[in-house]
Scaffold this active site. Structure first.
Site, mmCIF file in Angstrom:
data_model
loop_
_atom_site.group_PDB
_atom_site.id
_atom_site.type_symbol
_atom_site.label_atom_id
_atom_site.label_comp_id
_atom_site.label_asym_id
_atom_site.label_seq_id
_atom_site.Cartn_x
_atom_site.Cartn_y
_atom_site.Cartn_z
ATOM 1 N N ASP A 53 9.062 -8.185 -0.871
ATOM 2 C CA ASP A 53 7.686 -8.209 -0.273
ATOM 3 C C ASP A 53 7.730 -7.833 1.298
ATOM 4 O O ASP A 53 8.328 -8.390 2.044
ATOM 5 C CB ASP A 53 7.358 -9.776 -0.572
ATOM 6 C CG ASP A 53 5.946 -9.946 -0.073
ATOM 7 O OD1 ASP A 53 5.361 -9.444 0.711
ATOM 8 O OD2 ASP A 53 5.314 -11.504 -0.424
ATOM 9 N N ASN A 80 5.801 2.888 0.221
ATOM 10 C CA ASN A 80 4.764 3.129 -0.683
ATOM 11 C C ASN A 80 3.977 1.789 -0.969
ATOM 12 O O ASN A 80 2.779 1.981 -1.147
ATOM 13 C CB ASN A 80 5.373 3.542 -2.037
ATOM 14 C CG ASN A 80 4.418 3.456 -3.028
ATOM 15 O OD1 ASN A 80 3.459 4.195 -3.263
ATOM 16 N ND2 ASN A 80 4.717 2.535 -3.961
ATOM 17 N N LYS A 113 12.315 -0.468 10.107
ATOM 18 C CA LYS A 113 13.560 -1.047 11.066
ATOM 19 C C LYS A 113 14.661 -1.504 10.237
ATOM 20 O O LYS A 113 15.731 -1.213 10.774
ATOM 21 C CB LYS A 113 12.702 -2.115 11.818
ATOM 22 C CG LYS A 113 11.747 -1.753 12.960
ATOM 23 C CD LYS A 113 11.193 -3.058 13.781
ATOM 24 C CE LYS A 113 12.057 -3.791 14.431
ATOM 25 N NZ LYS A 113 11.501 -5.075 14.926
ATOM 26 N N SER A 131 0.611 7.642 3.246
ATOM 27 C CA SER A 131 -0.992 7.875 3.998
ATOM 28 C C SER A 131 -1.818 8.012 2.829
ATOM 29 O O SER A 131 -1.787 7.276 1.932
ATOM 30 C CB SER A 131 -0.737 8.602 5.152
ATOM 31 O OG SER A 131 -2.141 8.663 5.741
ATOM 32 N N TYR A 145 -9.172 -0.549 5.393
ATOM 33 C CA TYR A 145 -8.216 0.222 4.593
ATOM 34 C C TYR A 145 -7.880 1.627 5.513
ATOM 35 O O TYR A 145 -6.788 1.953 5.983
ATOM 36 C CB TYR A 145 -8.948 0.904 3.453
ATOM 37 C CG TYR A 145 -7.856 1.800 2.719
ATOM 38 C CD1 TYR A 145 -6.589 1.416 2.441
ATOM 39 C CD2 TYR A 145 -8.174 3.134 2.776
ATOM 40 C CE1 TYR A 145 -5.748 2.539 1.662
ATOM 41 C CE2 TYR A 145 -7.290 4.175 1.901
ATOM 42 C CZ TYR A 145 -6.197 3.836 1.491
ATOM 43 O OH TYR A 145 -5.307 4.686 0.898
ATOM 44 N N LYS A 149 -4.618 3.156 7.504
ATOM 45 C CA LYS A 149 -3.949 4.512 7.096
ATOM 46 C C LYS A 149 -3.734 5.521 8.267
ATOM 47 O O LYS A 149 -3.003 6.421 8.631
ATOM 48 C CB LYS A 149 -4.785 5.141 6.123
ATOM 49 C CG LYS A 149 -4.444 4.390 4.802
ATOM 50 C CD LYS A 149 -3.010 4.489 4.290
ATOM 51 C CE LYS A 149 -2.699 3.795 3.058
ATOM 52 N NZ LYS A 149 -1.164 3.712 2.722
#
Length: 270
Positions: A53, A80, A113, A131, A145, A149
């Site tokens: 998660d 994703n 990271k 993106s 949103y 992006k």
């Protein structure tokens, strides 16, 4: 044998990409919030289904460690996981605003990271960030949103400079309208009946989205572009996915703000 770790792999673009890379002989760490949703993936050779998660740092560290333990290395990361929040800004609580940015931006950074120490030690790797056409153009009611992006575009471009000297490549994928669950469980629409002033815009947006989504591309189209992005040599940063992505982004590039935004308004009104 190379290994890719994918977030949000239970459906849509993530699942299609997992299947694409597995079919090419890659090891795949297919991560998702609920691993039971990936039972079919887990039955395939060289696929590890793991819980991840992006808003849970512990699950990120565990999934990365599990992938490295199973396959020895991680050569590519596909960020994703994400969803779209649409609606008037006033209709969103502070908690829902934070959730959008925690998932689409901060979660992406935390997963990145988590693999960077490993990739830096190997002096190699590819980080692919999903993106959207919505990372360079906007539609009404998409404040949250598009904010996320646009952030993905900027942070990815900066990381491109930062990581290239270390042998790590960064890619941005810009899908257009894709036949996924984005309009279902991956879509958070907020509207408040007390905000009647926004109703005409919401109705117009429904018409616009209907036109834009009339001929969506398959998730397999995006998976193929991701495959190309990971395997292409050189320093190309952005990869478009879908015919509508090419058309809309070229149109945006060719027009000034007033002309392009006017065109969006015309589509909403027609």
């Amino acid at each position: 044998m190379s290994t890719i770790l994918i977030t949000g792999a239970s459906s849509g673009i993530g699942k299609a990409t997992a299947l694409r890379f597995q079919s090419e002989g890659w090891n795949v760490v297919a991560t998702m919030r609920d691993p039971s949703a990936g039972a079919d993936l887990g039955a395939l050779d060289n696929v590890l289904v793991a819980r991840l998660d992006v808003t849970d740092a512990g699950s990120i560290a565990s999934a990365v460690a599990e992938g490295i333990t199973r396959f020895g290395r991680i050569d590519a990361l596909l960020n994703n996981a994400g969803y779209g929040a649409y609606g008037p800004l006033e209709a969103f609580s502070a908690e829902r605003i934070r959730r959008q940015f925690d998932t689409n931006v901060l979660g992406l950074l935390e997963v990145t990271k988590a693999v960077l120490l490993h990739m830096r030690a190997n002096r190699s790797g590819t980080i692919v960030n999903i993106s959207s056409i919505g990372g360079q153009i906007t539609f009404p009611l998409g404040t949250l949103y598009h904010g996320t992006k646009f952030a993905v575009e900027g942070l990815s471009e900066a990381l491109h400079y930062e990581l290239e000297p270390l042998g790590i490549r960064v890619r941005i994928i810009q899908p257009g309208m894709i036949k996924t669950d984005f309009g279902g469980r991956s879509f958070d629409f907020a509207m408040d009946e007390t905000l009647a002033e926004y109703a005409p815009t919401a109705e117009a947006m429904g018409r616009l989205f209907g036109k834009l989504a009339a001929n969506p591309s398959s998730p397999n189209v995006v998976a193929e572009v991701i495959w190309q992005a990971v395997n292409e040599r050189g320093d190309r940063l952005r990869f478009r996915a879908g015919q509508d992505a090419h058309a809309l982004l070229e149109d945006r590039k060719a027009k000034d703000d007033t002309t392009f935004i006017g065109g969006i308004k015309d589509l909403m009104g027609s």
